[in-house]
Scaffold this active site. Sequence first.
Site, PDB file in Angstrom:
ATOM      1  N   ASP A  22     -90.717  18.640  -2.559  1.00 21.45           N
ATOM      2  CA  ASP A  22     -91.533  17.540  -3.048  1.00 21.45           C
ATOM      3  C   ASP A  22     -90.669  16.288  -3.140  1.00 21.45           C
ATOM      4  OD1 ASP A  22     -93.684  17.039  -5.945  1.00 21.45           O
ATOM      5  OD2 ASP A  22     -93.754  16.227  -3.954  1.00 21.45           O
ATOM      6  N   THR A  23     -90.673  15.659  -4.267  1.00 23.23           N
ATOM      7  CA  THR A  23     -90.101  14.339  -4.466  1.00 23.23           C
ATOM      8  C   THR A  23     -88.579  14.275  -4.334  1.00 23.23           C
ATOM      9  OG1 THR A  23     -91.884  14.092  -6.051  1.00 23.23           O
ATOM     10  CG2 THR A  23     -90.164  12.443  -6.127  1.00 23.23           C
ATOM     11  N   VAL A  24     -88.077  13.123  -3.892  1.00 26.29           N
ATOM     12  CA  VAL A  24     -86.645  12.846  -3.908  1.00 26.29           C
ATOM     13  C   VAL A  24     -86.385  11.715  -4.905  1.00 26.29           C
ATOM     14  CG1 VAL A  24     -86.360  13.577  -1.526  1.00 26.29           C
ATOM     15  CG2 VAL A  24     -86.749  11.166  -2.026  1.00 26.29           C
TER      16      VAL A  24
END
Length: 428
Positions: A242-244
């Site tokens: 998912d997110t970085v």
Amino acid sequence: MRGHDRFFSNNAGVMESLQNHAEEQQYSFSKHSSWPNNQESTNNCKPRVGGFVLVHAGAGYHSESKAKEYKHVCKRACQQAVEQLKAGALAVEAVAAALVELEDSPFTNAGMGSNLNLSGEIECDASIMEGKSLHYGAVGAISGIKNPVLVANRLLSEAQKGKLSAGRIPPCFLVGRGAHDWAISHGVPPCPSEKMATKFSLSAYKRNKRKMELAEKMDTGHNQTKRRRQSSGNENGSECLDTVGAVVVDLQGNVAAAVSSGGLAMKHPGRIGQAAHYGCGCWAENARNMNPYSTAVSTSGCGEHLIRTMLARECSAAMQSEDSHQALLEAMQNMFISSPFLASEDRVLGGVIVLRCCRCAEPQPSPNVQGPLVEFLWSHTTESMCVGYMSAQDSKAKTHISRLPPGTIPGQSLAIEGGVCRLMSTVD
């Protein structure tokens, strides 16, 4: 390692695993650890610069076969941030530079290579926050922009200029077509969505679409809905990235945080995840008033879980306690895994990177110890989380893929690691 004795008092297996890893890598919590200074002292009057960056390439599952690529992009992101710090940039500029590098990688779910939604389109979320001014900028469900974090950062910087004509309040959060048009009008270059898709993201979309179509043919009515939810849950579980994000502190103790995401695979068009929500995707706040510590947080995982718990802000608040790692452990356990807002969830999936710093008084300050003391941590309930970190004194970044110990259940267990360093200034 005595500082870890009560770190995982409720999970001895996790404690042993992380202690052993910390001893091998020599970045465990220690009152005596510090970053090496390879710079010779100088008496000239040039400005002193320095700082520290911690990045993550998502909380999810990072396969061993691609571990080298994940670590490499984290290393490059750290180097980009440190180059900015060495050039005298503030924390917010350095954290934006790190995010651009993470977004440009085809191996991360942000910017290039983002997940495709149900319609086969890329819609990205991003936000950035500066601890000194407490300003924040975010974009949600934005298409046709290669680096969404640049739009979020531009929103932040424009807001710092004050009110618009006729006393209008400048926006801090824009979505969809309005965000895209605002970005173009403020000099952010467009990028066709088809150029942002990669072979990996396109093949994943086709695979997921076939699974959904098969599930719909197998049954109808209530069972169809149930099967669709099961399929979606499997695709969006801890096996998917998912997110970085990144967190940075400069030599003056200013902190900044940023986060960027392509969102969950096969998400509904227009869905906005935690990466754009205030207090959910990132948080940064300089020490002030009753808060002795500056803190910065960036999150990753299932956006809905992170939104409903406002995890970034909760973790930042917890960091004002004296024992940082115990505070983060309790926040992840009580405010996330056991949160009443997620009581209906079987698995609570997410991860955070956190740093905090204070300028501790020295009886006789050494010329080589000029900056604040920095504690940095990461924690996750997903199978793994890839992180990288670097100070301005380091010749290269350190990278690590943190994993839950064997036998633990993702979404019900957590891992937590980190370190401490004293920032030392460099003279250009």
